[in-house]
Design a protein around this motif. Structure first.
Motif, short mmCIF file in Angstrom:
data_model
loop_
_atom_site.label_atom_id
_atom_site.label_comp_id
_atom_site.label_asym_id
_atom_site.label_seq_id
_atom_site.Cartn_x
_atom_site.Cartn_y
_atom_site.Cartn_z
N ILE A 133 0.81 -1.22 0.00
CA ILE A 133 0.00 0.00 0.00
C ILE A 133 0.85 1.27 0.00
N THR A 134 2.13 1.15 0.33
CA THR A 134 3.04 2.29 0.29
C THR A 134 3.51 2.61 -1.12
N GLY A 135 3.20 1.74 -2.09
CA GLY A 135 3.70 1.90 -3.45
C GLY A 135 4.96 1.11 -3.71
N GLU A 136 5.53 0.53 -2.66
CA GLU A 136 6.74 -0.29 -2.79
C GLU A 136 6.40 -1.60 -3.50
N VAL A 137 7.32 -2.06 -4.37
CA VAL A 137 7.15 -3.35 -5.04
C VAL A 137 7.62 -4.46 -4.12
N LEU A 138 6.84 -5.52 -4.04
CA LEU A 138 7.24 -6.71 -3.29
C LEU A 138 8.16 -7.53 -4.19
N ASP A 139 9.44 -7.32 -4.02
CA ASP A 139 10.43 -7.90 -4.93
C ASP A 139 10.31 -9.42 -5.02
N GLY A 140 10.30 -9.91 -6.25
CA GLY A 140 10.31 -11.34 -6.50
C GLY A 140 8.96 -12.00 -6.49
N ALA A 141 7.93 -11.31 -6.01
CA ALA A 141 6.60 -11.93 -5.93
C ALA A 141 5.99 -12.06 -7.32
N ASP A 142 5.37 -13.20 -7.57
CA ASP A 142 4.75 -13.48 -8.87
C ASP A 142 3.26 -13.18 -8.78
#
Length: 304
Positions: A133-142
Protein backbone atom coordinates in the motif's frame (compact mmCIF):
# COMPACT_ATOMS: atom_id res chain seq x y z
CA UNK A 1 -23.23 14.86 -4.49
CA UNK A 2 -21.50 16.64 -7.34
CA UNK A 3 -21.77 14.31 -10.32
CA UNK A 4 -19.01 16.17 -12.09
CA UNK A 5 -16.56 14.15 -10.00
CA UNK A 6 -18.35 10.82 -10.01
CA UNK A 7 -15.79 9.12 -12.24
CA UNK A 8 -13.18 9.24 -9.50
CA UNK A 9 -14.70 6.31 -7.66
CA UNK A 10 -17.84 5.52 -9.58
CA UNK A 11 -19.64 7.27 -6.71
CA UNK A 12 -18.88 4.43 -4.32
CA UNK A 13 -17.45 6.66 -1.59
CA UNK A 14 -18.47 10.10 -0.27
CA UNK A 15 -17.47 12.93 -2.57
CA UNK A 16 -17.15 16.50 -1.37
CA UNK A 17 -17.11 19.65 -3.48
CA UNK A 18 -17.60 23.13 -2.11
CA UNK A 19 -15.95 26.53 -2.52
CA UNK A 20 -14.47 26.68 0.94
CA UNK A 21 -11.43 25.41 2.76
CA UNK A 22 -12.35 22.23 4.64
CA UNK A 23 -10.33 19.64 6.58
CA UNK A 24 -7.70 18.35 6.06
CA UNK A 25 -6.96 21.81 4.62
CA UNK A 26 -6.77 25.08 6.52
CA UNK A 27 -6.02 28.74 5.92
CA UNK A 28 -2.95 29.95 7.79
CA UNK A 29 -1.57 33.49 7.40
CA UNK A 30 -3.52 33.81 4.17
CA UNK A 31 -2.10 30.60 2.68
CA UNK A 32 -3.89 27.31 2.04
CA UNK A 33 -2.12 24.50 3.88
CA UNK A 34 -2.57 20.76 4.16
CA UNK A 35 -2.86 20.02 7.88
CA UNK A 36 -4.31 16.60 8.78
CA UNK A 37 -2.95 16.75 12.33
CA UNK A 38 -3.52 19.76 14.55
CA UNK A 39 -0.26 19.32 16.46
CA UNK A 40 1.92 19.45 13.33
CA UNK A 41 2.71 22.40 11.06
CA UNK A 42 0.72 22.66 7.85
CA UNK A 43 2.28 22.08 4.41
CA UNK A 44 1.56 25.00 2.00
CA UNK A 45 -0.06 24.28 -1.37
CA UNK A 46 2.02 26.16 -3.92
CA UNK A 47 -0.18 28.47 -5.99
CA UNK A 48 -3.48 27.59 -4.27
CA UNK A 49 -5.85 30.48 -3.56
CA UNK A 50 -8.56 30.57 -0.91
CA UNK A 51 -11.18 32.22 -3.14
CA UNK A 52 -11.52 29.29 -5.57
CA UNK A 53 -10.34 26.40 -3.39
CA UNK A 54 -12.41 23.19 -3.59
CA UNK A 55 -12.05 19.84 -1.86
CA UNK A 56 -12.88 17.40 -4.66
CA UNK A 57 -12.45 14.07 -2.90
CA UNK A 58 -11.26 12.66 0.40
CA UNK A 59 -10.90 9.26 2.04
CA UNK A 60 -8.93 7.99 5.02
CA UNK A 61 -5.70 7.90 2.99
CA UNK A 62 -5.60 11.06 0.89
CA UNK A 63 -7.51 14.10 -0.34
CA UNK A 64 -7.77 15.83 -3.71
CA UNK A 65 -8.33 19.57 -4.06
CA UNK A 66 -8.60 22.07 -6.91
CA UNK A 67 -7.45 25.68 -7.09
CA UNK A 68 -6.35 27.96 -9.96
CA UNK A 69 -6.91 25.13 -12.41
CA UNK A 70 -4.40 22.89 -10.62
CA UNK A 71 -5.25 19.65 -8.79
CA UNK A 72 -3.50 18.72 -5.57
CA UNK A 73 -3.15 15.33 -3.89
CA UNK A 74 -2.79 16.25 -0.23
CA UNK A 75 -0.23 19.06 -0.54
CA UNK A 76 1.39 17.74 -3.75
CA UNK A 77 0.53 19.43 -7.08
CA UNK A 78 -0.54 16.89 -9.69
CA UNK A 79 0.78 17.16 -13.27
CA UNK A 80 -1.19 19.01 -15.94
CA UNK A 81 -1.93 15.63 -17.53
CA UNK A 82 -3.99 14.57 -14.50
CA UNK A 83 -7.64 14.05 -15.53
CA UNK A 84 -10.25 14.04 -12.78
CA UNK A 85 -12.88 12.43 -15.00
CA UNK A 86 -10.77 9.33 -15.64
CA UNK A 87 -8.96 9.11 -12.29
CA UNK A 88 -9.61 6.27 -9.86
CA UNK A 89 -9.05 6.02 -6.11
CA UNK A 90 -8.36 2.54 -4.72
CA UNK A 91 -7.44 2.55 -1.04
CA UNK A 92 -4.17 4.45 -0.68
CA UNK A 93 -3.69 4.59 -4.46
CA UNK A 94 -4.67 7.31 -6.91
CA UNK A 95 -4.57 6.17 -10.55
CA UNK A 96 -4.58 8.50 -13.55
CA UNK A 97 -3.65 7.48 -17.07
CA UNK A 98 -0.50 5.41 -16.72
CA UNK A 99 0.54 7.08 -13.47
CA UNK A 100 -0.07 5.81 -9.95
CA UNK A 101 0.36 7.53 -6.59
CA UNK A 102 0.45 5.90 -3.15
CA UNK A 103 -0.51 8.26 -0.33
CA UNK A 104 0.03 10.96 -2.98
CA UNK A 105 3.67 9.96 -3.58
CA UNK A 106 4.37 8.96 -7.18
CA UNK A 107 4.98 5.22 -7.55
CA UNK A 108 8.42 4.84 -9.10
CA UNK A 109 7.74 1.53 -10.85
CA UNK A 110 5.65 1.87 -14.05
CA UNK A 111 2.09 0.70 -13.30
CA UNK A 112 -0.46 -0.86 -15.63
CA UNK A 113 -3.35 1.15 -14.19
CA UNK A 114 -5.93 -0.57 -16.42
CA UNK A 115 -5.44 -3.91 -14.64
CA UNK A 116 -4.53 -2.52 -11.21
CA UNK A 117 -6.50 -4.03 -8.31
CA UNK A 118 -6.39 -4.25 -4.55
CA UNK A 119 -5.79 -7.63 -2.91
CA UNK A 120 -5.91 -8.49 0.79
CA UNK A 121 -4.31 -5.74 2.85
CA UNK A 122 -1.56 -4.58 2.28
CA UNK A 123 -1.18 -6.00 -1.24
CA UNK A 124 -2.12 -4.78 -4.71
CA UNK A 125 -1.27 -5.94 -8.22
CA UNK A 126 -1.27 -4.76 -11.83
CA UNK A 127 -0.66 -8.32 -13.11
CA UNK A 128 3.01 -7.44 -13.67
CA UNK A 129 4.10 -6.50 -10.15
CA UNK A 130 2.90 -6.98 -6.60
CA UNK A 131 2.72 -3.70 -4.69
CA UNK A 132 2.34 -2.82 -1.03
CA UNK A 133 0.00 0.00 0.00
CA UNK A 134 3.04 2.29 0.29
CA UNK A 135 3.70 1.90 -3.45
CA UNK A 136 6.74 -0.29 -2.79
CA UNK A 137 7.15 -3.35 -5.04
CA UNK A 138 7.24 -6.71 -3.29
CA UNK A 139 10.43 -7.90 -4.93
CA UNK A 140 10.31 -11.34 -6.50
CA UNK A 141 6.60 -11.93 -5.93
CA UNK A 142 4.75 -13.48 -8.87
CA UNK A 143 1.38 -11.73 -9.28
CA UNK A 144 0.03 -14.52 -11.48
CA UNK A 145 0.61 -17.19 -8.82
CA UNK A 146 0.05 -15.10 -5.69
CA UNK A 147 -2.47 -15.96 -2.99
CA UNK A 148 -3.02 -13.53 -0.14
CA UNK A 149 -4.50 -13.17 3.32
CA UNK A 150 -4.33 -10.22 5.71
CA UNK A 151 -0.65 -9.32 6.09
CA UNK A 152 0.70 -12.39 4.31
CA UNK A 153 1.04 -13.87 0.85
CA UNK A 154 2.60 -16.77 -0.99
CA UNK A 155 3.51 -17.66 -4.56
CA UNK A 156 5.08 -20.84 -5.93
CA UNK A 157 8.49 -20.11 -4.42
CA UNK A 158 8.17 -17.82 -1.40
CA UNK A 159 6.02 -16.94 1.59
CA UNK A 160 5.78 -13.26 2.59
CA UNK A 161 4.81 -11.75 5.93
CA UNK A 162 4.46 -7.96 5.80
CA UNK A 163 4.46 -5.77 8.90
CA UNK A 164 7.04 -3.16 9.95
CA UNK A 165 9.52 -5.39 8.16
CA UNK A 166 8.89 -7.89 5.38
CA UNK A 167 9.88 -11.51 6.00
CA UNK A 168 10.49 -13.70 2.96
CA UNK A 169 10.65 -17.47 3.45
CA UNK A 170 11.42 -19.89 0.59
CA UNK A 171 9.23 -22.99 0.48
CA UNK A 172 9.20 -26.28 -1.39
CA UNK A 173 5.50 -27.09 -1.57
CA UNK A 174 2.12 -26.22 -0.11
CA UNK A 175 1.50 -23.06 1.91
CA UNK A 176 -1.67 -22.56 3.95
CA UNK A 177 -2.51 -18.97 4.93
CA UNK A 178 -4.75 -18.65 7.99
CA UNK A 179 -6.81 -15.48 7.69
CA UNK A 180 -9.22 -16.13 10.60
CA UNK A 181 -6.45 -16.12 13.24
CA UNK A 182 -4.22 -13.57 11.59
CA UNK A 183 -0.47 -14.02 11.39
CA UNK A 184 -0.50 -17.82 11.18
CA UNK A 185 0.62 -19.88 8.20
CA UNK A 186 1.63 -23.48 7.55
CA UNK A 187 4.72 -23.73 5.33
CA UNK A 188 5.90 -27.16 4.17
CA UNK A 189 3.97 -28.72 7.04
CA UNK A 190 5.43 -26.46 9.76
CA UNK A 191 3.60 -23.66 11.56
CA UNK A 192 4.76 -20.04 11.44
CA UNK A 193 3.47 -16.99 13.29
CA UNK A 194 4.27 -13.56 11.85
CA UNK A 195 6.99 -15.16 9.76
CA UNK A 196 8.71 -17.02 12.61
CA UNK A 197 8.74 -20.81 13.03
CA UNK A 198 6.61 -22.21 15.89
CA UNK A 199 8.15 -25.65 16.36
CA UNK A 200 6.49 -26.20 19.75
CA UNK A 201 2.94 -25.80 18.35
CA UNK A 202 1.30 -28.99 17.09
CA UNK A 203 0.60 -28.42 13.41
CA UNK A 204 -1.54 -31.52 12.93
CA UNK A 205 -4.24 -30.43 15.41
CA UNK A 206 -3.96 -26.66 14.91
CA UNK A 207 -7.02 -24.68 13.83
CA UNK A 208 -8.26 -21.12 14.18
CA UNK A 209 -11.08 -19.96 16.45
CA UNK A 210 -11.22 -16.19 15.97
CA UNK A 211 -9.09 -13.17 15.04
CA UNK A 212 -6.53 -13.70 17.80
CA UNK A 213 -7.19 -17.24 19.06
CA UNK A 214 -6.46 -20.80 17.99
CA UNK A 215 -6.50 -24.27 19.54
CA UNK A 216 -4.49 -27.48 19.36
CA UNK A 217 -4.57 -30.76 21.27
CA UNK A 218 -2.30 -29.00 23.80
CA UNK A 219 -4.63 -26.10 24.57
CA UNK A 220 -5.86 -22.64 23.65
CA UNK A 221 -3.58 -20.05 22.05
CA UNK A 222 -3.72 -16.26 21.93
CA UNK A 223 -1.38 -15.20 19.16
CA UNK A 224 1.50 -17.64 19.50
CA UNK A 225 1.21 -17.97 23.29
CA UNK A 226 -0.48 -20.99 24.86
CA UNK A 227 -2.86 -19.47 27.39
CA UNK A 228 -4.54 -22.57 28.85
CA UNK A 229 -4.57 -26.36 28.50
CA UNK A 230 -7.73 -28.16 27.48
CA UNK A 231 -9.95 -29.60 30.20
CA UNK A 232 -9.60 -33.34 30.65
CA UNK A 233 -11.61 -35.27 28.08
CA UNK A 234 -12.07 -32.36 25.64
CA UNK A 235 -11.19 -33.11 22.00
CA UNK A 236 -9.64 -30.02 20.37
CA UNK A 237 -10.87 -31.16 16.95
CA UNK A 238 -14.46 -30.60 18.09
CA UNK A 239 -13.94 -27.01 19.24
CA UNK A 240 -15.42 -24.61 16.70
CA UNK A 241 -16.44 -20.95 16.68
CA UNK A 242 -19.98 -20.35 17.88
CA UNK A 243 -20.05 -16.61 17.19
CA UNK A 244 -17.79 -13.65 17.97
CA UNK A 245 -15.40 -14.77 20.78
CA UNK A 246 -17.60 -17.67 21.91
CA UNK A 247 -16.51 -21.22 20.96
CA UNK A 248 -17.91 -24.67 21.68
CA UNK A 249 -17.11 -28.37 21.38
CA UNK A 250 -20.82 -29.12 21.10
CA UNK A 251 -21.23 -29.52 24.86
CA UNK A 252 -19.12 -26.90 26.62
CA UNK A 253 -18.94 -23.19 25.80
CA UNK A 254 -15.95 -20.88 26.29
CA UNK A 255 -15.43 -17.19 25.84
CA UNK A 256 -11.92 -16.99 24.33
CA UNK A 257 -10.13 -13.66 24.36
CA UNK A 258 -7.17 -12.90 26.64
CA UNK A 259 -7.85 -16.18 28.42
CA UNK A 260 -10.50 -18.88 27.86
CA UNK A 261 -13.40 -18.64 30.30
CA UNK A 262 -15.84 -21.55 30.46
CA UNK A 263 -19.54 -20.70 30.74
CA UNK A 264 -21.33 -23.28 32.84
CA UNK A 265 -24.83 -24.50 32.06
CA UNK A 266 -25.39 -22.99 28.59
CA UNK A 267 -28.29 -24.46 26.63
CA UNK A 268 -26.60 -24.53 23.22
CA UNK A 269 -29.85 -25.20 21.38
CA UNK A 270 -31.16 -21.80 22.48
CA UNK A 271 -27.89 -19.84 22.64
CA UNK A 272 -27.80 -16.44 21.00
CA UNK A 273 -24.76 -14.15 20.84
CA UNK A 274 -24.62 -10.39 20.58
CA UNK A 275 -21.06 -9.08 20.62
CA UNK A 276 -19.60 -10.09 24.03
CA UNK A 277 -22.90 -11.27 25.49
CA UNK A 278 -24.54 -14.71 25.28
CA UNK A 279 -28.05 -15.67 26.30
CA UNK A 280 -29.93 -18.96 26.22
CA UNK A 281 -33.23 -17.45 27.33
CA UNK A 282 -32.75 -18.58 30.93
CA UNK A 283 -29.40 -16.98 31.75
CA UNK A 284 -27.26 -14.18 30.34
CA UNK A 285 -23.45 -14.20 30.32
CA UNK A 286 -21.90 -10.75 29.97
CA UNK A 287 -18.22 -11.03 29.04
CA UNK A 288 -17.78 -7.37 28.09
CA UNK A 289 -16.26 -6.34 31.44
CA UNK A 290 -12.52 -7.05 31.85
CA UNK A 291 -10.08 -6.74 34.74
CA UNK A 292 -6.82 -4.77 34.75
CA UNK A 293 -5.06 -7.58 32.84
CA UNK A 294 -7.80 -7.70 30.21
CA UNK A 295 -9.35 -10.95 31.44
CA UNK A 296 -13.16 -11.16 31.05
CA UNK A 297 -15.45 -11.66 34.04
CA UNK A 298 -18.31 -13.29 32.05
CA UNK A 299 -20.88 -12.38 34.70
CA UNK A 300 -23.85 -14.76 34.76
CA UNK A 301 -27.31 -13.44 35.58
CA UNK A 302 -30.85 -14.80 35.30
CA UNK A 303 -33.02 -13.50 32.46
CA UNK A 304 -35.71 -11.23 33.91
Amino acid sequence: MNLRYCALLACSLPLVAHAEIAPPYQLEAGKVVFKPYGNQPGAPLAGAQAEDFEVIYRNDDFSIALSQGRYFCNEHPLPDSFGINTAKALGSFLLSGQQAYAYCEQVKTPVNTASFKLLDHPFASDDRHVFLITGEVLDGADPKQLKTAHGQAADQRHYYYVAEQTRVIPHKGKVTLYDVCQGWAKIDGALYFEGEAQKEVDAASFHCLNFSSAVTKDGFYSGNQRIAPLPTGVDSALIKPLQENFVTDGTRVWYVNIKPTELAGVNLAAAKVEYDRLSDGVHNWDCSVHDDQGNPSCKKTAVE
